[in-house]
Design an enzyme around this catalytic site. Sequence first.
Site, PDB file in Angstrom:
ATOM      1  CB  CYS A 205      -7.682  -0.768  25.921  1.00  0.00           C
ATOM      2  SG  CYS A 205      -7.824  -0.824  24.141  1.00  0.00           S
ATOM      3  CB  SER A 233     -13.329   1.412  24.234  1.00  0.00           C
ATOM      4  OG  SER A 233     -12.491   2.022  25.162  1.00  0.00           O
ATOM      5  NE  ARG A 234     -13.611   8.283  24.820  1.00  0.00           N
ATOM      6  CZ  ARG A 234     -14.561   7.985  25.714  1.00  0.00           C
ATOM      7  NH1 ARG A 234     -15.427   7.016  25.472  1.00  0.00           N
ATOM      8  NH2 ARG A 234     -14.656   8.664  26.834  1.00  0.00           N
ATOM      9  CG  ASP A 258     -22.146   2.789  22.468  1.00  0.00           C
ATOM     10  OD1 ASP A 258     -23.262   3.123  22.002  1.00  0.00           O
ATOM     11  OD2 ASP A 258     -21.716   3.223  23.558  1.00  0.00           O
ATOM     12  CD  GLU A 263     -18.293   9.178  19.601  1.00  0.00           C
ATOM     13  OE1 GLU A 263     -18.208   7.955  19.402  1.00  0.00           O
ATOM     14  OE2 GLU A 263     -18.543   9.677  20.711  1.00  0.00           O
ATOM     15  CG  HIS A 295     -20.504   7.579  23.184  1.00  0.00           C
ATOM     16  ND1 HIS A 295     -19.296   8.102  22.814  1.00  0.00           N
ATOM     17  CD2 HIS A 295     -20.312   7.102  24.445  1.00  0.00           C
ATOM     18  CE1 HIS A 295     -18.429   7.945  23.791  1.00  0.00           C
ATOM     19  NE2 HIS A 295     -19.020   7.353  24.798  1.00  0.00           N
TER      20      HIS A 295
END
Length: 329
Positions: A205, A233-234, A258, A263, A295
């Site tokens: 999401c 995702s984030r 990821d 980050e 990422h």
Amino acid sequence: MKVAVFSCKPYDKRTLTSAALNTPLALHFFESRLSLETVSLVKNFDAVSCFVNDDINAEVIHLLKEQGVKCIALRCAGFNNVDLEAAKLHEIKVFHVPDYSPTSVAEHAVALIMSLNRKTHRAYHRVKEGNFALEGLLGFNLQGKVVGCIGTGRIGAAFCRIMKGFGCEVLCYDLYPAPELVDLGCKYLSLDELYQRSDIISLHCPLTTSTHHLIDEKSLKKMKSGVMIINTSRGALVNAQAAIDALYSQKIGYLGLDVYEQENAIFFEDMSSHIIQDSVFQLMLTFPNVVVTGHQGYFTDEALNHIAETTIANLTLQTSVESHSRQLA
Ligand code: NAD
């Protein structure tokens, strides 16, 4: 039309330059991110192009407007780093690349699941050193396991299809259920039920005020002991400190990330000669059952080319197309 391209790596330069051939665009590449500190680089540009960690807040947008910028072309799907209200106020159009390759991110989520499960990240180093012992590398069959997918848009749906292929029971949660996933045999239920029943939970999401720290002490309490959490995702969907506490208590059995909340200060750069000034991140890396990638979910040939082509199309068309499916503001 002059475009300032921020957060530009050599691979971005290659694909964007090739996509911009035979267009009226003059691309100027900047390695730095767009932020309040770097916005002064934007002088007499018609447009800027940015990536996931550029900080395009209201103040930056105000300064872009002063320089005559009419368009922000994001080279990513997520747009949580842009103040869309401010862009609207200043009549700056914002475009993104909504569907450059859902498959690439979905497949990366699966890669994290497979590494964590079969411990290929550890086996690789063992074998390199002549250690062929198997103790500590025990995995489990994915077939028959319960996989929870939170957010079943483009990437989530691709992820669900792959996991169905593995023979998993796929549980979903989304504000807007996708009928094609129900037809495929996926089951929509409440977030609490998904937490209670899932062996693996993968987040797909977007980051919003309601999904910020979705995975925290409270939601972790509702999950199975030893659950695998995957976040492509984030970063801010996961409260990193709560995740660390749950790794210590073994509530989380496996963690694949990821993306990471902080980050911005680390990812997309070679930090191998630096002391990373983030003790939470450093601690996270010490767990044998945590795999972190920087990422790279989107980072496939297909996705890079699609990002470049869509970004150039957004920049080229933005003066003549008023209503555009990739236009956010
Ligand atoms: P999408 O818009 O197609 O799907 C997002 C889905 O999340 C939608 O179905 C939406 O209804 C749902 N959603 C929104 N709020 C929700 C909530 N509170 N609870 C549950 N579901 C909710 O987006 P997508 O293309 O599938 O991308 C998903 C996310 O993946 C993006 O927001 C982006 O942050 C991330 N992403 C990461 C990478 C990477 O390289 N790791 C690359 C691209 C995108």
